[in-house]
Structures are given as structure tokens and as C-alpha cells.
Design a protein around this motif. Structure first.
Motif, mmCIF file in Angstrom:
data_model
loop_
_atom_site.group_PDB
_atom_site.id
_atom_site.type_symbol
_atom_site.label_atom_id
_atom_site.label_comp_id
_atom_site.label_asym_id
_atom_site.label_seq_id
_atom_site.Cartn_x
_atom_site.Cartn_y
_atom_site.Cartn_z
ATOM 1 N N ARG A 184 74.070 68.889 36.811
ATOM 2 C CA ARG A 184 74.591 69.413 35.651
ATOM 3 C C ARG A 184 74.021 68.411 34.685
ATOM 4 O O ARG A 184 73.713 68.424 33.267
ATOM 5 N N ASP A 185 73.683 67.615 35.526
ATOM 6 C CA ASP A 185 73.539 65.751 34.520
ATOM 7 C C ASP A 185 72.133 65.724 34.115
ATOM 8 O O ASP A 185 72.018 64.581 33.848
ATOM 9 N N LEU A 186 71.370 66.471 35.039
ATOM 10 C CA LEU A 186 69.773 66.459 35.375
ATOM 11 C C LEU A 186 69.016 66.662 34.013
ATOM 12 O O LEU A 186 69.313 67.687 33.556
ATOM 13 N N ILE A 187 68.282 65.863 33.387
ATOM 14 C CA ILE A 187 67.234 66.811 32.264
ATOM 15 C C ILE A 187 66.183 67.583 32.845
ATOM 16 O O ILE A 187 65.968 67.986 34.305
ATOM 17 N N ASN A 188 66.694 68.850 31.801
ATOM 18 C CA ASN A 188 65.936 70.274 32.282
ATOM 19 C C ASN A 188 64.462 70.597 32.265
ATOM 20 O O ASN A 188 64.029 71.404 33.147
ATOM 21 N N VAL A 189 63.414 69.607 31.313
ATOM 22 C CA VAL A 189 62.412 69.379 31.657
ATOM 23 C C VAL A 189 61.760 68.717 30.506
ATOM 24 O O VAL A 189 62.255 68.032 29.725
ATOM 25 N N VAL A 190 60.453 68.584 31.345
ATOM 26 C CA VAL A 190 59.105 67.147 30.219
ATOM 27 C C VAL A 190 58.243 68.109 30.320
ATOM 28 O O VAL A 190 57.354 68.356 31.339
ATOM 29 N N CYS A 191 58.035 67.779 29.110
ATOM 30 C CA CYS A 191 56.548 68.210 28.700
ATOM 31 C C CYS A 191 55.667 67.293 28.222
ATOM 32 O O CYS A 191 55.619 66.765 27.264
ATOM 33 N N VAL A 192 54.793 67.427 28.659
ATOM 34 C CA VAL A 192 53.851 66.438 28.206
ATOM 35 C C VAL A 192 52.440 67.407 28.191
ATOM 36 O O VAL A 192 51.258 67.918 29.257
ATOM 37 N N ALA A 193 51.941 67.278 26.693
ATOM 38 C CA ALA A 193 50.453 68.496 25.915
ATOM 39 C C ALA A 193 49.697 68.563 26.640
ATOM 40 O O ALA A 193 49.015 69.252 27.191
ATOM 41 N N ASP A 194 49.463 67.652 27.060
ATOM 42 C CA ASP A 194 47.870 67.404 27.544
ATOM 43 C C ASP A 194 47.550 66.944 28.993
ATOM 44 O O ASP A 194 46.720 66.278 29.656
ATOM 45 N N LEU A 195 49.001 67.019 29.659
ATOM 46 C CA LEU A 195 48.876 67.109 30.980
ATOM 47 C C LEU A 195 49.669 67.696 31.815
ATOM 48 O O LEU A 195 48.557 68.717 32.748
ATOM 49 N N ALA A 196 50.899 68.051 31.658
ATOM 50 C CA ALA A 196 52.205 69.588 32.921
ATOM 51 C C ALA A 196 52.810 69.399 32.074
ATOM 52 O O ALA A 196 52.933 68.491 31.063
ATOM 53 N N ILE A 197 54.154 70.132 32.704
ATOM 54 C CA ILE A 197 55.633 70.388 32.551
ATOM 55 C C ILE A 197 56.320 70.918 33.654
ATOM 56 O O ILE A 197 55.462 71.139 34.869
ATOM 57 N N TRP A 198 57.099 69.940 33.863
ATOM 58 C CA TRP A 198 58.088 70.053 34.672
ATOM 59 C C TRP A 198 59.406 70.479 34.410
ATOM 60 O O TRP A 198 60.269 69.989 33.620
ATOM 61 N N GLU A 199 59.847 71.891 34.822
ATOM 62 C CA GLU A 199 61.139 72.675 35.331
ATOM 63 C C GLU A 199 61.971 72.058 35.847
ATOM 64 O O GLU A 199 61.803 72.202 37.322
ATOM 65 N N LEU A 200 63.504 71.984 35.849
ATOM 66 C CA LEU A 200 64.550 71.570 36.421
ATOM 67 C C LEU A 200 64.614 73.375 37.154
ATOM 68 O O LEU A 200 65.007 74.339 36.422
ATOM 69 N N GLY A 201 64.907 73.750 38.282
ATOM 70 C CA GLY A 201 65.548 74.982 38.799
ATOM 71 C C GLY A 201 66.802 75.095 39.860
ATOM 72 O O GLY A 201 66.407 73.482 40.359
ATOM 73 N N ILE A 202 67.417 75.987 40.600
ATOM 74 C CA ILE A 202 68.408 74.850 41.466
ATOM 75 C C ILE A 202 68.748 76.152 41.816
ATOM 76 O O ILE A 202 68.359 77.823 41.220
#
Length: 334
Positions: A195-213
């Protein structure tokens, strides 16, 4: 083949190739974000503070245009817990529809009235990502742990993420996606709980990282093979949870995803767990293909490190359900 048959075949081919209008609209948004970055960056050395404020306003506008009007979006504030402790200042805050009108313009926002929190950067760096992973845990602590289901024990609203127009790794030979993979892997290793993890990192001209469990991997689901598989996943014999950051990968065989399209689909999906009114649109975005293809970097969490004893026992007994949308006992959580 008759002219009518030719026309029918052409129409069928066009339908297969035609881009969904949602993708078109979000591609237009992506072009706008990229254009704004060029404009803001050209003057950033004159006044970095103003450049940062303009970047935040870009993201605020995007969220306001896609979320229902009942969700208010504000900038620059702190999140306050029930014990009076407050987070560091954050850039963009999405308030729940129930948030009191009286408090909208106060810069201390009640954590249980906050749906999502975002840090916004025009040009993201390694330092920004590492700071964001630390802030994620601080905001999670304000809300506190919940109990009762895998969803409740593994997550702690509000959603927290990092949004950026672009990135700093642009020299020849740089590997920006792999760099962010590494920093998010570090964040998983350093966190004390999912629950302490960042949920998403979005870099518009690169990629997006989503947390899944994946709430539970263990013998009840793997049978006699689990004794060897547990080492493969880095889990003890009693099993445990897996977290993962997913992003589009060059080897996926799928077209590169629009990070903004994935962001909006993810946002509706995550907020829909707390607000059922959003679920029909969240399902629509998923079925329309906005989420894109992805590969993941997994991290193991031993069963008794992340769950209360009663819930851990239920998971070992086979309480999870497969393929059930919006069920807090499902085998995969966003």
C-alpha cells in the motif's frame, strides 16, 4: 466479385483498421501536452517556478476534462490525516464528489476526501522518481491500513502518482524506459508494504508504468508444483502477494500505447474501486483497448508480512475468485 461485395469487404476492412474515437481524442491531448512542453521548456531557464506552475496547469486541465464534474481538481496543497499530521506539499489533488464545499479553497485537504494525488514535472529526473516513491509511503500512512479483504489490506487510497511532460535521458545511447524500470524496482524493494507504493508514473512522450497486484500466489492454486515455483517467485512456502509495474514493451508485438490513454483508463479503473458510479465507464475504456499491452517487473511479499492472520488463512484456504470484475477477492488487482 460484385461491386456490392467489394464495397462490403472494403467497409469491413475499414472497420477493422479504424481507430476508436477515444484513442483519437486522447492522441489529440497527447499532441497538446507535447506542444505545451516545447513552449514551457523554451522559457524554463528564465523562470523555473512559472514553468513548473504551467506544467501543473496542463495536467489539471487534462484531468478536469476527463473526470466527471463532481470531482474537483485543485493545485498546490497538503494532505492531512485524522491525527493532524500532514504530507509534504503536492502539486495536483483530485477531490472526491463528497468533499465539503466549505473546505475547497483551504490548502490542507482531508485524506479521506481525496481521490488522487499527483506530483507534476515538466522534465522528470531520477531524483523526482525517488522522491515520489518516498512521498507515496507518507501519504499512505495518513490514510492508514484497512482490513477485511485482499483489496482493502493491500491498498490505501488516495491513488498517488507522478506525471511528467518529458524526461531528462535524451543523450545518444540513453535508456530512459529501463532507467525508470530500475528506479521503480528500487522503490518496491525499499517499501514496507504494497500500500506504500506509487501507483503510476506517466511520462507523456515516453511511457506509463502502472502498479498491479496479484493478492496471492501459493500451493492452493499451484498444486504439487508449488514447492518449486515458490522459489521462482521469491516467495516462502506459505506463498504471498506479488506487486508489479507494467508498461508497454518493445517486444510485446503490439503498437506502442498512448501514455495518456492508458492513464485515463487506469484512473477510472482505480477510482472505480472506491466509487461504483465510475465502473461502467472504466469497463468501457478497458473493453475499447485503452489499457494497451504490457510487461511487468514483479516483486514478492511474504504472506504474513502483508496480511492480517485471519485473511492470510482464508487466502491459503483458496478464498480468491478468478475473473470476477470489481470483486475485492479477485486474483488480480489494479
Amino acid at each position: 466479385m460484385s461491386d456490392l461485395q467489394n464495397d462490403t469487404k472494403d467497409a469491413s476492412d475499414d472497420k477493422k483498421q479504424r481507430e476508436h474515437e477515444l484513442q483519437t481524442f486522447l492522441r489529440q491531448d497527447l499532441v497538446e501536452i507535447e506542444s505545451e512542453y516545447e513552449r514551457i521548456y523554451s522559457r524554463s531557464t528564465e523562470d523555473p517556478g512559472t514553468a513548473g506552475d504551467e506544467g501543473e496547469e496542463n495536467w489539471k486541465a487534462l484531468l478536469e476534462q476527463w473526470l466527471p464534474n463532481s470531482y474537483k481538481v485543485v493545485t498546490k496543497g497538503r494532505i492531512i490525516g485524522v491525527d493532524g499530521k500532514a504530507s509534504p506539499q503536492v502539486d495536483v489533488i483530485v477531490l472526491r464528489p463528497s468533499y465539503p464545499e466549505r473546505l475547497l479553497n483551504k490548502k490542507l485537504y482531508l485524506v479521506h476526501g481525496v481521490a488522487a494525488v499527483f506530483e507534476c514535472k515538466t522534465t522528470v529526473t531520477a531524483k523526482h522518481i525517488r522522491e515520489a516513491t518516498e512521498t507515496a509511503a507518507k501519504i499512505s500512512a495518513l490514510s492508514g491500513p484497512r482490513t477485511g479483504t485482499p483489496y482493502r489490506e493491500l491498498t490505501s487510497p488516495p491513488l498517488y502518482g507522478l506525471l511528467a511532460h518529458s524526461h531528462s535521458w535524451k543523450k545518444e545511447g540513453s535508456t530512459p524506459r529501463e532507467n525508470i524500470d530500475e528506479y521503480l524496482t528500487e522503490g518496491q524493494q525499499q517499501a514496507k508494504h504494497p500500500r506504500d507504493l506509487i501507483n503510476v508514473v506517466c511520462v507523456a512522450d515516453l511511457a506509463i508504468w502502472e502498479l498491479g497486484i496479484m493478492p496471492y500466489m501459493g500451493g492452493i492454486y499451484s498444486g504439487v508444483e508449488w514447492r518449486g515455483q515458490n522459489n521462482l517467485y521469491g516467495l516462502p512456502e506459505e506463498g504471498g502477494a506479488l506487486t508489479m509495474y507494467q508498461r508497454w514493451h518493445e517486444d510485446s508485438g503490439q503498437p506502442e500505447a498512448n501514455p495518456l490513454a492508458v492513464l485515463i483508463a487506469m484512473l477510472f479503473q482505480r477510482l472505480g474501486w472506491e466509487d461504483p458510479e465510475l465502473r461502467p465507464l472504466a469497463d468501457y475504456f478497458r473493453l475499447a483497448g485503452l489499457q494497451g499491452a504490457s510487461q511487468a517487473m514483479t516483486h514478492p511479499w511474504p504472506l504474513f508480512d502483508v496480511y492480517t492472520p485471519d485473511l492470510a488463512a482464508q487466502l491459503q484456504a483458496g478464498a480468491l475468485v478468478n475473473g470476477s470484475a470489481w470483486n475485492e477477492w479477485t486474483m488480480y488487482l489494479p
